[in-house]
Design a protein around this motif. Structure first.
Motif, PDB file in Angstrom:
ATOM      1  N   VAL A   1       5.407  13.981   6.743  1.00  0.00           N
ATOM      2  CA  VAL A   1       6.345  12.876   6.563  1.00  0.00           C
ATOM      3  C   VAL A   1       7.486  13.348   5.659  1.00  0.00           C
ATOM      4  CG1 VAL A   1       5.023  11.928   4.618  1.00  0.00           C
ATOM      5  CG2 VAL A   1       6.522  10.433   5.862  1.00  0.00           C
TER       6      VAL A   1
ATOM      7  N   TRP B   1       6.260  21.236   5.637  1.00  0.00           N
ATOM      8  CA  TRP B   1       4.834  21.050   5.345  1.00  0.00           C
ATOM      9  C   TRP B   1       4.071  22.294   5.812  1.00  0.00           C
ATOM     10  CZ3 TRP B   1       1.992  15.989   4.524  1.00  0.00           C
ATOM     11  CH2 TRP B   1       2.833  15.046   3.905  1.00  0.00           C
TER      12      TRP B   1
ATOM     13  N   VAL C   1       3.338   8.275  12.558  1.00  0.00           N
ATOM     14  CA  VAL C   1       2.484   7.914  11.437  1.00  0.00           C
ATOM     15  C   VAL C   1       1.935   9.107  10.673  1.00  0.00           C
ATOM     16  CG1 VAL C   1       0.201   7.983  12.452  1.00  0.00           C
ATOM     17  CG2 VAL C   1       0.866   6.076  11.032  1.00  0.00           C
ATOM     18  N   VAL C   2       1.661   8.898   9.385  1.00  0.00           N
ATOM     19  CA  VAL C   2       1.073   9.953   8.557  1.00  0.00           C
ATOM     20  C   VAL C   2      -0.421   9.732   8.461  1.00  0.00           C
ATOM     21  CG1 VAL C   2       0.936  10.863   6.243  1.00  0.00           C
ATOM     22  CG2 VAL C   2       3.110  10.274   7.191  1.00  0.00           C
TER      23      VAL C   2
ATOM     24  N   TYR D   1     -13.197  13.730  -0.188  1.00  0.00           N
ATOM     25  CA  TYR D   1     -12.375  14.749   0.463  1.00  0.00           C
ATOM     26  C   TYR D   1     -13.125  16.072   0.324  1.00  0.00           C
ATOM     27  CZ  TYR D   1      -8.840  11.298  -0.981  1.00  0.00           C
ATOM     28  OH  TYR D   1      -8.140  10.158  -1.231  1.00  0.00           O
TER      29      TYR D   1
ATOM     30  N   THR E   1      -4.719  14.515  -3.357  1.00  0.00           N
ATOM     31  CA  THR E   1      -5.833  13.600  -3.075  1.00  0.00           C
ATOM     32  C   THR E   1      -6.806  13.556  -4.258  1.00  0.00           C
ATOM     33  OG1 THR E   1      -6.897  15.398  -1.857  1.00  0.00           O
ATOM     34  CG2 THR E   1      -5.658  13.774  -0.570  1.00  0.00           C
TER      35      THR E   1
ATOM     36  N   SER F   1      -6.776  -0.886   8.028  1.00  0.00           N
ATOM     37  CA  SER F   1      -7.540   0.361   7.903  1.00  0.00           C
ATOM     38  C   SER F   1      -9.043   0.066   7.816  1.00  0.00           C
ATOM     39  CB  SER F   1      -7.088   1.084   6.636  1.00  0.00           C
ATOM     40  OG  SER F   1      -7.957   2.149   6.365  1.00  0.00           O
TER      41      SER F   1
ATOM     42  N   ILE G   1       2.104  12.495  -5.105  1.00  0.00           N
ATOM     43  CA  ILE G   1       2.439  12.410  -3.677  1.00  0.00           C
ATOM     44  C   ILE G   1       3.916  12.742  -3.472  1.00  0.00           C
ATOM     45  CG2 ILE G   1       2.807  10.737  -1.792  1.00  0.00           C
ATOM     46  CD1 ILE G   1      -0.017  11.610  -1.748  1.00  0.00           C
TER      47      ILE G   1
ATOM     48  N   TYR H   1      -5.673  23.827  -1.543  1.00  0.00           N
ATOM     49  CA  TYR H   1      -6.020  23.119  -0.308  1.00  0.00           C
ATOM     50  C   TYR H   1      -6.024  24.025   0.927  1.00  0.00           C
ATOM     51  CZ  TYR H   1      -5.657  19.466   3.302  1.00  0.00           C
ATOM     52  OH  TYR H   1      -5.847  18.673   4.405  1.00  0.00           O
TER      53      TYR H   1
ATOM     54  N   PHE I   1       0.846  -1.205   0.000  1.00  0.00           N
ATOM     55  CA  PHE I   1       0.000   0.000   0.000  1.00  0.00           C
ATOM     56  C   PHE I   1       0.880   1.253   0.000  1.00  0.00           C
ATOM     57  CE2 PHE I   1      -1.439   3.282   3.045  1.00  0.00           C
ATOM     58  CZ  PHE I   1      -2.496   3.834   2.329  1.00  0.00           C
TER      59      PHE I   1
ATOM     60  N   PRO J   1       2.968  19.071   1.771  1.00  0.00           N
ATOM     61  CA  PRO J   1       4.212  19.847   1.717  1.00  0.00           C
ATOM     62  C   PRO J   1       3.919  21.276   1.226  1.00  0.00           C
ATOM     63  CG  PRO J   1       4.541  17.668   0.797  1.00  0.00           C
ATOM     64  CD  PRO J   1       3.060  17.811   1.025  1.00  0.00           C
TER      65      PRO J   1
HETATM   66  C1  LIG Z   1      -6.976  15.196   2.835  1.00  0.00           C
HETATM   67  C2  LIG Z   1      -6.385  14.129   3.235  1.00  0.00           C
HETATM   68  C3  LIG Z   1      -5.032  13.731   2.883  1.00  0.00           C
HETATM   69  C4  LIG Z   1      -3.981  14.450   2.279  1.00  0.00           C
HETATM   70  C5  LIG Z   1      -3.978  15.877   1.776  1.00  0.00           C
HETATM   71  C6  LIG Z   1      -2.862  13.561   2.215  1.00  0.00           C
HETATM   72  C7  LIG Z   1      -1.610  13.889   1.705  1.00  0.00           C
HETATM   73  C8  LIG Z   1      -0.478  13.096   1.876  1.00  0.00           C
HETATM   74  N1  LIG Z   1      -0.357  11.907   2.554  1.00  0.00           N
HETATM   75  C9  LIG Z   1       0.935  11.425   2.492  1.00  0.00           C
HETATM   76  C10 LIG Z   1       1.453  10.227   3.053  1.00  0.00           C
HETATM   77  C11 LIG Z   1       0.687   9.229   3.672  1.00  0.00           C
HETATM   78  N2  LIG Z   1      -0.654   9.251   3.915  1.00  0.00           N
HETATM   79  C12 LIG Z   1      -1.016   8.078   4.543  1.00  0.00           C
HETATM   80  C13 LIG Z   1      -2.266   7.724   4.971  1.00  0.00           C
HETATM   81  C14 LIG Z   1      -3.384   8.519   4.811  1.00  0.00           C
HETATM   82  N3  LIG Z   1      -3.468   9.773   4.229  1.00  0.00           N
HETATM   83  C15 LIG Z   1      -4.766  10.218   4.276  1.00  0.00           C
HETATM   84  C16 LIG Z   1      -5.283  11.424   3.828  1.00  0.00           C
HETATM   85  C17 LIG Z   1      -4.534  12.418   3.183  1.00  0.00           C
HETATM   86  N4  LIG Z   1      -3.242  12.362   2.753  1.00  0.00           N
HETATM   87  C18 LIG Z   1      -5.519   9.176   4.933  1.00  0.00           C
HETATM   88  C19 LIG Z   1      -6.987   9.236   5.195  1.00  0.00           C
HETATM   89  C20 LIG Z   1      -4.669   8.130   5.251  1.00  0.00           C
HETATM   90  C21 LIG Z   1      -5.011   6.883   6.019  1.00  0.00           C
HETATM   91  C22 LIG Z   1      -5.550   5.742   5.255  1.00  0.00           C
HETATM   92  C23 LIG Z   1      -5.845   4.587   6.169  1.00  0.00           C
HETATM   93  O1  LIG Z   1      -5.220   3.559   5.978  1.00  0.00           O
HETATM   94  O2  LIG Z   1      -6.624   4.704   7.117  1.00  0.00           O
HETATM   95  C24 LIG Z   1       0.125   7.260   4.705  1.00  0.00           C
HETATM   96  C25 LIG Z   1       0.108   5.838   5.292  1.00  0.00           C
HETATM   97  C26 LIG Z   1       0.061   5.761   6.778  1.00  0.00           C
HETATM   98  C27 LIG Z   1       1.423   5.924   7.355  1.00  0.00           C
HETATM   99  O3  LIG Z   1       2.334   5.204   7.034  1.00  0.00           O
HETATM  100  O4  LIG Z   1       1.630   6.881   8.097  1.00  0.00           O
HETATM  101  C28 LIG Z   1       1.207   7.957   4.188  1.00  0.00           C
HETATM  102  C29 LIG Z   1       2.628   7.522   4.147  1.00  0.00           C
HETATM  103  C30 LIG Z   1       1.664  12.389   1.760  1.00  0.00           C
HETATM  104  C31 LIG Z   1       3.150  12.274   1.470  1.00  0.00           C
HETATM  105  C32 LIG Z   1       0.787  13.406   1.370  1.00  0.00           C
HETATM  106  C33 LIG Z   1       1.006  14.636   0.563  1.00  0.00           C
HETATM  107  C34 LIG Z   1       1.930  14.812  -0.272  1.00  0.00           C
END
Ligand SMILES: C=CC1=C(C)c2cc3[nH]c(cc4nc(cc5[nH]c(cc1n2)c(C)c5CCC(=O)O)C(CCC(=O)O)=C4C)c(C)c3C=C
Ligand SMILES: [Fe+2]
Length: 479
Positions: free
Chosen positions: A342, A347, A478-479, A226, A233, A170, A133, A310, A123, A299
């Motif tokens: 992350v 950011w 975690v992200v 979203y 996204t 998830s 991303i 955004y 994933f 970022p």
């Molecule tokens: C509006 C929501 C979101 C934005 C904007 C977004 C940008 C973004 N995310 C990453 C890296 C990761 N996101 C991860 C999980 C994750 N991200 C969102 C939402 C947004 N991301 C959600 C809802 C989730 C969770 C999904 C789930 O499994 O429940 C992850 C994976 C988790 C982890 O390892 O921490 C990463 C990595 C970046 C780099 C980014 C913008 C550039």
């Protein structure tokens, strides 16, 4: 409903029934996204215009002068902006005759998440392999996949730990399926029978699988789950859809309406305000609670260099929710901060963890956390907010902590999504075809050159990732 109508035609796109937000009621300008070829909220881009429209922000956007000012209108005391989609629900009779002969589909866009711990690394690979991303300069695009492989391997142990703490996977798929069922029922109740499909960007059911199901319909409404638009996204999912639709004879002709964002819809604002109002009652002294909006970050460069709307949309969203609360006599203090960063780059600020510590030190005793970029529970609400941030806040001096649940299948919210779908239908046109030079296309043309690039890329990525700064940044929470 009687809205002032403004219409105007661009090659291939008709803008009609524009309704502006209170921020820009007399504007006659609409910003038009070049890449997605869909008009966006006029007010979102007033800042670009005010700053002379010369910065890199304007690169992705094209200004469109309308033949008259967009008139502001009041609707139960609220104003809306839904440029790009028809915001006037047709009268019942009109709606009936319009849709009866159609087979309408709704495609819900979402992120997707690993269902088991075994899924976590693949994933993460899918996520980091997305050029929306990790945005590499064109010259370094060949590094995308090797980098994704390395970053996902490095991050997987930390992510697995987090997913393990929320039950081993998830909840996103189940919640999104439930939302799809609820939306289908609501549309049926409104006499708009539709098929509702779920398209996840990084896990099952993938966007490709969902798009194939859409083959049998005559009109499609694309609805991202979203509320606010981000390149990372909604933008990423639409790019993926456009690639799929371009290659498919049937899909490329299918009329599609895309709802780019809906954070400004009153149904959503009201539903969020309802949740906040209810949750405040769980505190002993509700008036003293700090309402703490925590949005997923992106970022900085997304906003500054790529013109991602955004941040503007997030700020306006919070403004609208607070206005709604004030109208109900709730005048608590509030803050907005960004979570889940992350990697080593900057950011959007302020960062959630830093603000929580500051608030604790300033003597704030009660905090109500409000996750605001997403409408389902997921790892960032269940683990990051409920565990990490709560612990941090309590350690910093906060005594009372609460969290607003995600909207999920809240009735008023699903009803509003159904209205958004119905309102969007008249604007459906075949998806525009912009050319994207993806690495898979390159592989088809020159497999040997591609293999050499992958090899060199892996090597460079390996060296880059072994730098101590990168390693520690990736292992952050975690992200
Ligand atoms: C509006 C929501 C979101 C934005 C904007 C977004 C940008 C973004 N995310 C990453 C890296 C990761 N996101 C991860 C999980 C994750 N991200 C969102 C939402 C947004 N991301 C959600 C809802 C989730 C969770 C999904 C789930 O499994 O429940 C992850 C994976 C988790 C982890 O390892 O921490 C990463 C990595 C970046 C780099 C980014 C913008 C550039
Ligand atoms: Fe994310």
């Amino acid at each position: 409903m009687n809205a002032e109508k403004v219409s105007c035609t661009l090659p291939g796109v008709e803008l009609s029934n524009l309704t502006p937000s209170k921020f820009n009621p007399n504007s006659s300008v609409v910003w038009f996204h070049r890449k997605f070829q869909v008009p966006l909220c006029s007010h979102t881009y007033t800042k670009c215009e005010a700053s002379g429209n010369s910065g890199s922000n304007s690169n992705n956007f094209q200004k469109l002068k309308l033949d008259g000012p967009i008139q502001s209108r009041g609707l139960a005391g609220k104003t809306f902006c839904s440029v790009g989609i028809c915001t006037d629900p047709l009268s019942d009779n009109e709606c009936h005759s319009h849709v009866e002969e159609e087979k309408v589909g709704v495609l819900l866009l979402n992120l997707g998440g690993p269902e088991t711990l075994h899924d976590v690394q693949p994933f993460l690979y899918n996520l980091f392999a997305d050029p929306d991303i990790i945005r590499l300069p064109r010259l370094f695009r060949f590094l995308q996949r090797p980098l994704a492989q390395l970053i996902s391997l490095l991050r997987a142990p930390k992510s697995k730990e987090a997913y393990a703490s929320i039950g081993g996977g998830s909840p996103l798929r189940k919640i999104t399926d439930d939302q799809a069922d609820a939306l289908k029922s609501e549309l049926e109740a409104k006499k708009f029978p539709t098929n509702v499909y779920v398209a996840m960007r990084y896990w099952h059911p993938f966007t490709e699988e969902a798009a194939q199901q859409a083959n049998r319909i005559t009109k499609l409404v694309v609805l991202p789950l979203y509320p606010q638009f981000s390149i990372s996204t909604t933008g990423s999912s639409i790019r993926a859809l456009q690639n799929i639709f371009r290659e498919d004879k049937v899909l490329s002709r299918l009329p599609v309406a895309i709802i780019l964002s809906w954070y400004q819809r009153y149904g959503y604002i009201k539903s969020m305000a309802d949740l906040i109002e209810e949750e405040l009652q769980n505190f002993n002294t509700p008036r003293e609670v700090m309402i703490f909006f925590s949005a997923h970050g992106v970022p900085d460069t997304y906003v500054v260099d790529a013109g991602d709307p955004y941040k503007d949309q997030m700020e306006e969203c919070i403004y609208l929710i607070m206005q709604e609360l004030e109208a109900r006599g709730i005048e608590n203090k509030h803050r907005l901060a960004y979570q889940s960063r992350v990697g080593p780059v900057q950011w959007l600020k302020p960062y959630t963890d830093e603000v929580l510590v500051e608030l604790g030190q300033e003597g704030v005793k009660s905090i109500l956390a409000v996750p605001v970029s997403f409408v389902s529970e997921h790892i960032e609400t269940l683990e990051e907010i409920d565990m990490e941030y709560k612990e941090l806040a309590l350690k910093s001096g906060v005594e009372n902590w609460g969290r607003v649940p995600a909207l999920g299948c809240t009735t008023s919210f699903i009803t509003d999504l159904a209205d958004a779908v119905i309102e969007a239908l008249p604007s459906a046109t075949p998806m525009s075809t912009f050319s994207a030079n993806t690495s898979s296309q390159q592989f088809d043309r020159d497999p040997i050159g591609y293999a050499i690039k992958i090899f060199i890329g892996s090597f460079l990525a390996f060296i880059l990732l072994l730098s101590p700064r990168m390693l520690s940044a990736l292992r952050k929470p975690v992200v």
